[in-house]
Structures are given as structure tokens and as C-alpha cells.
Write an enzyme that holds these catalytic residues in place. Structure first.
Site, PDB file in Angstrom:
ATOM      1  CG  ASP A 129      48.246  38.637   5.812  1.00  0.00           C
ATOM      2  OD1 ASP A 129      47.452  38.940   4.894  1.00  0.00           O
ATOM      3  OD2 ASP A 129      49.387  39.138   5.908  1.00  0.00           O
ATOM      4  CD  GLU A 185      49.271  44.049   2.769  1.00  0.00           C
ATOM      5  OE1 GLU A 185      49.600  45.132   2.283  1.00  0.00           O
ATOM      6  OE2 GLU A 185      49.244  43.846   4.014  1.00  0.00           O
TER       7      GLU A 185
END
Length: 467
Positions: free
Chosen positions: A88, A152
Site C-alpha cells: 500500500d 502499513e
């Protein structure tokens, strides 16, 4: 041992490595609204699917864990080493000049695009390190597991979900920081404040302020709407603010009033000095303007007293702290909204080993008691530290020294990674010392040769720890 084989392997496969990174960067894997089977939205799920397809294509046993994380095992033996990376990314932001964020390009030996440094480039470097060891036929006694997360940047709920089901491997590192090795990660204090007041229409006045888009990013843009103020008055104050803050301002006359846009520079919240906070710059400019006295204006002065422009160490807020191992506390004023009847804001502080986040907030509350502001902690995370003499650290430093010729050492960071809280976990790579890759900012990049060197370091560490 195996130095020449590893060098030769990556000389032959470097272009493939770069192409795989570009394919992943082309997917806008910013967290979105949850959908059935996709807890973090379509973008992160698509990036994970592609990465696992790559891993399977290189002969690894890949598994998708409900689109929270994906895993790729080098072999079927007992897992000794885990490598944690994430797919991400933060939002595009503004100010890109070299390329569009999700259209990566090579220029002057650098690969540009959102995620090339944080953390898709490092994830692929780790995958290729495993691929090199496998395709070179280097014998291993243990398995290496690459664990690829998808949340994250928004709190790491993905990896928490995974480790509720699976125990962490005995040794874990993440290629999501700097070389040589990060063995100390500061704690994190996410604080919030708010105030309210009766609506006051006295002119001239500030109607609204809005700035920031993510808690862990220095806000690169902010805007305000004023009423009853001439554009010439506003422009004169903004010119002074430009000289005092380094930010840029543009103004627009509208039927509702003068709209003011502040243009700063984004950066990771753990390094606020690398950016230019548009929110604090805009507040600085507004407080130079001749607005009518009001409760809202006084509350804005209090906000400015807590987080004046250029103070990234929390001194004015009364939360400054430092120690020799982890360095100074940092504070980033990340999110702000000001309206006709109230304001609210959030800040992201990275705290050294010596600091207690709860005590810091209490001190801040005492300092600003009576200022009409409610202040509290949204979350507190303790610092993370791994002793520098661990076998994992020794192997990573030896590999770093072998392939760079530079002296290895342990460092501290304000950036939190997946290993935070995992006993013995450290961060290693992929940013070389002295390089600023504009992580979380415009024109994020990685030096191509550094990504290749990173993969070599990881391959050598795998051999040392699992061979």
C-alpha cells in the site's frame, strides 16, 4: 562466499527487477473503502494479487491471506527468517514534476513514482533476493518467508491480523527504512485537540480553514476562506508570510470572499524538517491579517502557540524530549479544520526511548489549561529497540559491508515499521545513507543501483542466516 554468483545474477536480471517494480507502482494501491473480500479497497488488493502472481511465477509457494497480507515461501522447510514489506502507498499528493505518481519513469539513474521507495521497490528487491538464492541453487537449511502487507500506511491492521493467526518467525526484518540497520524505532503519540464557540459574524473574519490529508504526512497544501477582507490586504500579508515561512500563497477572489491557498512541501511525519507544513504556514499568514476580534480568532492564536511554523520538535507544545540512543522527539501538525463554530486538529509525534506519551499529553494539557482547548491522546505506541549484538543484526551488517564497502552501524528512526513490537525485529534498507528519496512527498524516487545493491545484501543475508 557466493559474492561473484550473486553479483553475476543481478547483472543478468536487473532490468527484470525494474520492470516488476514499475508494474506494481502502476497500481494506485492507496487504501480505499472496504469491499467484500477486500478489507482495504480495490487498489491494495490488486497490488497484492500481482505481487503474489510474480512470486508464483518465480517458483515460490504463494498464499493470499484474505487480502490482508500475502506470503511467499522460498522452500518447504522450517521458517527461520521473515521479511516484511508492504504494497500500500500514501496518496498522490501534489507538486509532482518528473512524472505522474502512478506512471513510473526512469531518469538520470533514478526510478520515480509513488511507492518506488516506500515500499514496492524494496518489496521486489526482497523477492528477487529470494529468487537469486533459489535459482543459483544455494543450499538452505531453513525457509525464508516474504510477508507482503496492504495497510502499513494506515495503521498496520493487516499485519496485526496476520500475526493473530501466525507466529512471527524467529528472525524478522523489514526493507522499509534506511541502511545500514535500524534497531531503534521511536514511539508514536497521536494527539488531538478541539475547541468550540458561538457563531460570530463580525467582519472581517475567517470563515474556514482546511489542511492535511493523512496523519503521517506533512501537509503540502492548505486553504482558507475569508470574508470582509480585500484581496490586496490579504496579498500583502501573504507576501510577508512567504518571506517568513518559505511557503507559497495564491489568492482567488470569489463571491463568498477571498480564498487563500498555501503551498508547502510534503514529507514523512517522522521527518517534518524535510517538508514545509502548509497548515502552519497558512495559520501564520492569517494571523498577520486585520480580522475582527473573536473567540475563534483567539483559539487560532492558541493553535499557533502550540504549533508555530518551523517547530518540528514540539518545543512550543511543551513535549520536547531527547536521548542519546533515539534522538529528539518530532512533532508534525498533520490535520486541521476550522469552521464558524469550532476547530479540530491532529498531530503525529515520534517519541524517543526516554519519553512517556501519556505524560507528554498531560504536560501539554497543563500548559494550555484555560486556553479553551480540549487536548488528548488518540493513541500511544511505545518505542521499539533490539540490542545491536543480535545474530540477525550481525548478519545484516556483514552483508551491507560486503556489498557497499562501507562501515555498518545501528541507527534510530522516527518512522514506525512492521517490526515495531516484534521481539528482535529490525529494519534494513533500502535507502542508502545520505539519500532523501522524497518518501511521502512529490517526485518520490529510488536510485536504481541502490535497489540492485539492496537485493544483493538481502540475498547474502539469507545465505548467512538460513544456509
Amino acid at each position: 562466499m557466493y559474492r561473484k554468483e550473486i553479483d553475476d545474477y543481478f547483472e543478468a536480471h536487473r532490468d527484470e527487477l525494474f520492470e516488476d517494480i514499475k508494474r506494481l507502482v502502476e497500481i494506485p494501491s492507496v487504501r480505499g473503502e472496504a469491499e467484500p473480500g477486500m478489507p482495504f479497497g480495490e487498489g491494495p488488493a490488486k497490488a497484492l494479487a500481482l505481487a503474489l502472481s510474480m512470486a508464483e511465477g518465480y517458483g515460490f509457494a504463494a498464499k493470499n491471506h484474505e487480502n490482508y497480507v500475502g506470503t511467499a515461501d522460498l522452500n518447504g522447510k522450517e521458517t527461520k527468517l521473515g521479511i516484511l514489506a508492504h504494497l500500500d502507498v500514501v496518496g498522490e499528493g501534489t507538486g509532482w514534476t518528473v512524472c505522474e505518481p502512478f506512471h513510473p519513469v526512469f531518469k538520470d539513474g533514478k526510478l520515480y513514482g509513488r511507492g518506488v521507495s516506500d515500499d514496492k521497490g524494496p518489496a521486489v528487491a526482497a523477492l528477487y533476493a529470494m529468487r537469486a538464492v533459489r535459482e543459483l541453487g544455494i543450499p538452505l537449511q531453513y525457509n525464508v518467508r516474504l510477508i507482503l502487507g496492504t495497510d502499513e500506511e494506515s495503521g498496520s491492521s493487516d499485519i496485526a491480523y496476520y500475526f493473530r493467526k501466525e507466529a512471527p518467525p524467529p528472525m524478522v526484518f523489514t526493507p522499509d527504512s534506511d541502511f545500514p540497520v535500524i534497531n531503534t524505532e521511536k514511539g508514536r503519540l497521536n494527539g488531538a485537540f478541539r475547541a468550540s464557540w458561538p457563531k460570530d459574524g463580525a467582519l472581517p473574519r475567517i470563515v474556514s480553514i482546511q489542511g492535511g490529508y493523512r496523519l503521517n504526512v506533512v501537509p503540502p497544501e492548505a486553504e482558507a476562506l475569508t470574508e470582509g477582507l480585500s484581496i490586496d490586504e490579504a496579498r500583502s500579508c501573504c507576501a510577508r508570510a512567504e518571506a517568513e515561512t518559505g511557503a507559497k500563497f495564491t489568492l482567488e477572489e470569489t463571491p463568498q470572499g477571498v480564498r487563500i491557498f498555501a503551498h508547502g512541501a510534503g514529507a514523512h511525519a517522522s521527518t517534518p524538517e524535510k517538508g514545509n507544513n502548509a497548515v502552519t504556514a497558512l495559520i501564520h499568514a492569517l494571523l498577520l491579517m486585520p480580522f475582527a476580534p473573536s473567540t475563534g480568532l483567539e483559539r487560532l492564536r492558541t493553535v499557533n502557540a502550540m504549533f508555530p511554523h518551523g517547530d518540528g520538535l514540539g518545543r512550543a507544545a511543551g513535549i520536547a524530549a531527547a536521548d542519546e540512543v533515539s534522538g529528539e522527539l518530532t512533532a508534525n501538525f498533520s490535520l486541521f479544520h476550522f469552521g464558524e463554530e469550532g476547530l479540530e486538529g491532529e498531530f503525529d509525534s515520534r517519541t524517543p526511548l526516554c519519553a512517556d506519551g501519556v505524560a507528554l499529553i498531560r504536560g501539554m494539557q497543563r500548559k494550555f489549561a484555560g486556553a479553551g482547548m480540549e487536548i488528548g491522546a488518540k493513541s500511544v505506541m511505545e518505542p521499539h529497540h533490539t540490542p545491536p549484538d543480535s545474530p540477525l543484526i550481525r548478519a545484516l551488517l556483514a552483508a551491507y559491508e560486503e556489498f557497499t564497502g562501507c562501515k555498518g552501524e545501528c541507527l534510530s528512526t522516527g518512522g514506525g515499521t512492521y517490526v515495531h513490537g516484534i521481539p528482535g525485529g529490525v529494519a534494513c534498507g533500502c535507502v542508502m545513507p545520505g539519500i532523501d528519496t522524497n518518501m511521502h512527498g512529490a517526485d518520490e524516487f529510488s536510485i536504481a543501483e541502490d535497489l540492485v545493491t539492496s537485493a544483493k545484501i538481502f540475498a547474502r543475508a539469507i545465505v548467512s542466516l538460513c544456509g
